[in-house]
Design an enzyme around this catalytic site. Structure first.
Site, PDB file in Angstrom:
ATOM      1  N   LYS A 158      34.788  42.955  -0.522  1.00 19.33           N
ATOM      2  CA  LYS A 158      35.187  44.045   0.378  1.00 19.33           C
ATOM      3  C   LYS A 158      36.033  45.077  -0.353  1.00 19.33           C
ATOM      4  CE  LYS A 158      35.682  42.182   5.023  1.00 19.33           C
ATOM      5  NZ  LYS A 158      36.684  41.881   6.058  1.00 19.33           N
ATOM      6  N   GLY A 165      32.115  49.559   7.942  1.00 18.86           N
ATOM      7  CA  GLY A 165      31.147  48.635   7.350  1.00 18.86           C
ATOM      8  C   GLY A 165      30.711  48.999   5.940  1.00 18.86           C
ATOM      9  N   TYR A 202      33.066  34.036   3.649  1.00 15.48           N
ATOM     10  CA  TYR A 202      32.193  34.576   4.690  1.00 15.48           C
ATOM     11  C   TYR A 202      32.120  33.586   5.847  1.00 15.48           C
ATOM     12  CZ  TYR A 202      28.013  36.324   7.036  1.00 15.48           C
ATOM     13  OH  TYR A 202      27.126  36.806   7.968  1.00 15.48           O
ATOM     14  N   LEU A 203      32.402  34.072   7.041  1.00 13.83           N
ATOM     15  CA  LEU A 203      32.330  33.206   8.223  1.00 13.83           C
ATOM     16  C   LEU A 203      30.933  33.345   8.828  1.00 13.83           C
ATOM     17  CD1 LEU A 203      35.824  34.159   9.666  1.00 13.83           C
ATOM     18  CD2 LEU A 203      35.254  32.134   8.342  1.00 13.83           C
ATOM     19  N   HIS A 208      34.205  38.368  17.445  1.00 19.95           N
ATOM     20  CA  HIS A 208      35.198  39.400  17.137  1.00 19.95           C
ATOM     21  C   HIS A 208      36.196  39.419  18.286  1.00 19.95           C
ATOM     22  CE1 HIS A 208      36.514  43.558  15.785  1.00 19.95           C
ATOM     23  NE2 HIS A 208      37.018  43.465  17.010  1.00 19.95           N
ATOM     24  N   GLU A 275      42.706  43.033  14.650  1.00 13.72           N
ATOM     25  CA  GLU A 275      41.346  42.491  14.771  1.00 13.72           C
ATOM     26  C   GLU A 275      41.200  41.170  14.017  1.00 13.72           C
ATOM     27  OE1 GLU A 275      38.699  46.485  15.590  1.00 13.72           O
ATOM     28  OE2 GLU A 275      38.469  45.532  13.627  1.00 13.72           O
ATOM     29  N   ASN A 289      44.018  48.334  13.524  1.00  8.37           N
ATOM     30  CA  ASN A 289      43.792  49.748  13.843  1.00  8.37           C
ATOM     31  C   ASN A 289      45.057  50.309  14.467  1.00  8.37           C
ATOM     32  OD1 ASN A 289      41.105  49.806  12.954  1.00  8.37           O
ATOM     33  ND2 ASN A 289      40.448  48.836  14.845  1.00  8.37           N
ATOM     34  N   ARG A 291      45.941  52.834  16.307  1.00  9.24           N
ATOM     35  CA  ARG A 291      45.622  53.896  17.262  1.00  9.24           C
ATOM     36  C   ARG A 291      45.143  53.273  18.572  1.00  9.24           C
ATOM     37  NH1 ARG A 291      40.177  52.982  17.213  1.00  9.24           N
ATOM     38  NH2 ARG A 291      39.330  52.394  15.199  1.00  9.24           N
ATOM     39  N   VAL A 294      38.616  52.795  21.541  1.00  9.46           N
ATOM     40  CA  VAL A 294      37.610  53.203  22.530  1.00  9.46           C
ATOM     41  C   VAL A 294      37.650  52.254  23.741  1.00  9.46           C
ATOM     42  CG1 VAL A 294      35.122  53.439  22.951  1.00  9.46           C
ATOM     43  CG2 VAL A 294      36.083  54.160  20.748  1.00  9.46           C
TER      44      VAL A 294
HETATM   45  P1  ADP Z   1      35.215  47.866   8.541  1.00  6.67           P
HETATM   46  O1  ADP Z   1      36.611  48.410   8.431  1.00  6.67           O
HETATM   47  O2  ADP Z   1      34.297  48.444   7.508  1.00  6.67           O
HETATM   48  O3  ADP Z   1      34.673  47.923   9.936  1.00  6.67           O
HETATM   49  P2  ADP Z   1      35.953  45.032   8.814  1.00  6.67           P
HETATM   50  O4  ADP Z   1      36.774  44.314   7.829  1.00  6.67           O
HETATM   51  O5  ADP Z   1      36.589  45.393  10.115  1.00  6.67           O
HETATM   52  O6  ADP Z   1      35.311  46.324   8.100  1.00  6.67           O
HETATM   53  O7  ADP Z   1      34.661  44.200   9.099  1.00  6.67           O
HETATM   54  C1  ADP Z   1      33.594  44.720   9.879  1.00  6.67           C
HETATM   55  C2  ADP Z   1      32.674  43.627  10.346  1.00  6.67           C
HETATM   56  O8  ADP Z   1      32.117  42.925   9.232  1.00  6.67           O
HETATM   57  C3  ADP Z   1      33.341  42.553  11.176  1.00  6.67           C
HETATM   58  O9  ADP Z   1      33.444  42.899  12.543  1.00  6.67           O
HETATM   59  C4  ADP Z   1      32.375  41.398  10.958  1.00  6.67           C
HETATM   60  O10 ADP Z   1      31.209  41.631  11.749  1.00  6.67           O
HETATM   61  C5  ADP Z   1      31.981  41.542   9.507  1.00  6.67           C
HETATM   62  N1  ADP Z   1      32.900  40.787   8.629  1.00  6.67           N
HETATM   63  C6  ADP Z   1      34.026  41.238   8.030  1.00  6.67           C
HETATM   64  N2  ADP Z   1      34.636  40.254   7.312  1.00  6.67           N
HETATM   65  C7  ADP Z   1      33.883  39.149   7.456  1.00  6.67           C
HETATM   66  C8  ADP Z   1      33.985  37.787   6.962  1.00  6.67           C
HETATM   67  N3  ADP Z   1      34.987  37.399   6.175  1.00  6.67           N
HETATM   68  N4  ADP Z   1      33.007  36.919   7.335  1.00  6.67           N
HETATM   69  C9  ADP Z   1      31.982  37.307   8.122  1.00  6.67           C
HETATM   70  N5  ADP Z   1      31.822  38.552   8.613  1.00  6.67           N
HETATM   71  C10 ADP Z   1      32.752  39.475   8.293  1.00  6.67           C
END
Ligand code: ADP
Length: 448
Positions: A158, A165, A202-203, A208, A275, A289, A291, A294
């Site tokens: 990441k 995303g 990775y989960l 969420h 989150e 977040n 703020r 939505v």
């Molecule tokens: P962004 O800021 O780009 O939206 P996030 O960190 O909030 O990134 O992650 C967005 C989405 O990606 C999450 O809601 C989930 O669906 C997936 N995700 C993020 N981290 C993981 C993880 N460690 N394992 C599985 N899915 C993940």
């Protein structure tokens, strides 16, 4: 309290803020691009100022034009809504330099949470549970390989500057790691000008779950429970509900207290959302977040509070109008996001609304800037409205949603409404048993 505030946004969220201001006896100033001269937020505000051409970069993101609009109208504070300037620390700094008030957290907190590695380190130090992964950034592939073996596969790479995303890559096995690592870095460099990345376990099948927090800016904070936003397409939320069907009152109290304590300790001011991914009874922090979200109306429905009013109060230096003991959830609320998009591709569908009819009745709320004859401009986000229902329990909320969707008419353009009619017939939505992957899989089988 302020006499007048400026709303640096458009669409339904601008109306949302104008409504709160009016109930508080505060004047409102709308700003708009030339493409939005006929928009509902311009009609509903007490005053309006045109701040530039259609492109958001030259209007809704135009710092000098927005600051001048405050100076011209005498607005003392700026509410950013969501998106646009809502999480821009540099803008907050400029607002303060002009002796105006930003209705939101301090620049420092926006900055910390805007960098995912710093956000994760901060939250971990504050006792918030995080996804296992690398401690901080991973400088090169050799380090990624060593840490990958420790964390285990699958894992995701990441970008610390990531969002929406982007800059996120899955590596199912060690063989996939090099490619994921290099691609995530290149994507992050191109999209955000920052190629720092980190690793996370990775989960496989999480939900969420996000916790609504509210800080008074003076070391006090409360939580307003959770929202389940697992129904997502391309990491974009489609339907949100509160309380989360999988969360017990004990879990809510525990994770809520952890989150409230964390934001209290940093002296956070205003609304925030922490989150999590939630799997096998465990919460794993992913981001905060800084703020209004939505989907805030589902929380407002079950807690009976006006979150925008509280944002304005806290920004004006007043205390929150409730304590943790005053807050207990009642019933169940569901929101669906109505987008001007054509199914099954979800491609934008701007154009003229030939007929609009909003549903009504007990427990129904519509947040939308639509009206008969309105022409949706092609330049902005495709969200055109939100339908929120509240019932005594989840089955009642679902029945009410079905009934309200049946009354809602949006003609002249394509919308995502048919998706919700279809989703309400699925077992997963009826039982509330879905993970973040369910909707994509269902769409692949049924629509695309
Ligand atoms: P962004 O800021 O780009 O939206 P996030 O960190 O909030 O990134 O992650 C967005 C989405 O990606 C999450 O809601 C989930 O669906 C997936 N995700 C993020 N981290 C993981 C993880 N460690 N394992 C599985 N899915 C993940």
């Amino acid at each position: 309290m302020f006499n007048k505030i400026l709303v640096a946004n458009r669409g339904e969220i601008a109306l949302r803020v104008i409504r709160a201001a009016r109930e508080m006896g505060i004047g409102s100033v709308a700003v708009h691009s030339t493409a939005d001269a006929d928009a509902m937020h311009v009609r509903m505000a007490d005053e309006s100022v045109c701040i530039g051409p259609p492109s958001a970069a030259q209007s809704y993101l135009n710092f000098p034009a927005i600051i001048s609009a405050c100076e011209v109208t005498g607005a003392q504070a700026i509410h950013p809504g969501y998106g646009f300037l809502s999480e821009n620390a540099q803008f907050v700094q400029i607002v303060e330099d002009h002796e105006l008030t930003f209705i939101g957290p301090r620049a420092e907190h926006i900055r910390i949470m805007g960098d995912k590695i710093t956000a994760k380190e901060t939250m971990k130090a504050l006792g918030v549970p995080c996804v296992p992964g690398s401690e901080g950034g991973v400088p090169d592939f050799a380090t990624a390989k060593r840490l990958g073996a420790e964390i285990g596969f699958p894992l995701i790479v990441k970008a610390t500057a990531g969002g929406g995303g982007r800059g996120m890559k899955l590596a199912r096995t060690e063989a996939e790691l090099e490619r994921a690592f290099q691609t995530a870095r290149a994507e992050a460099k191109a999209a955000f000008g920052n190629d720092e990345v980190y690793l996370e376990k990775y989960l496989g099948a999480p939900r969420h779950i996000e916790v609504q927090v509210f800080g008074d800016g003076k070391g006090g904070a409360v939580h307003l429970g959770e929202r389940d936003c697992s129904l997502q397409r391309r990491h974009q939320k489609v339907l949100e509900e509160a309380p989360g069907p999988s969360i017990s009152p004990e879990q809510r109290a525990r994770i809520g207290a952890t989150c409230a304590e964390a934001v209290a300790r940093i002296g956070y001011a205003g609304a925030g959302t922490i989150e999590f991914l939630y799997e096998d009874g465990q919460f794993y922090f992913i981001e905060m977040n800084t703020r209004l979200q939505v989907e805030h109306p589902v929380t407002e429905a079950i807690y009976g509070v006006d979150l925008v009013r509280e944002q304005i109060r806290v920004a004006a230096g007043e205390p929150l109008s409730f304590t943790q003991a005053d807050l207990s959830p009642r019933g169940h609320a569901i929101e669906v996001r109505i987008n001007a998009e054509k199914l099954p591709s979800f491609s934008p569908s701007p154009g003229r609304i030939t007929q609009y009819h909003a549903p009504g009745g007990l427990g129904v709320r519509i947040d939308s800037a639509l009206y008969d004859g309105y022409r949706i401009p092609p330049y902005y986000d495709s969200l055109i409205g939100k339908l929120i229902v509240h019932g005594r329990d989840r089955p009642e909320a679902l029945a009410r949603l079905d009934r309200a969707l049946g009354e809602l008419i949006v003609d002249g353009i394509d919308t995502t409404l048919p998706l919700f009619h279809a989703l309400l017939k699925t077992d997963a939505v009826i039982t509330g048993d879905y993970t973040i992957h369910w909707l994509e899989e269902w769409l692949a089988r049924n629509l695309e």
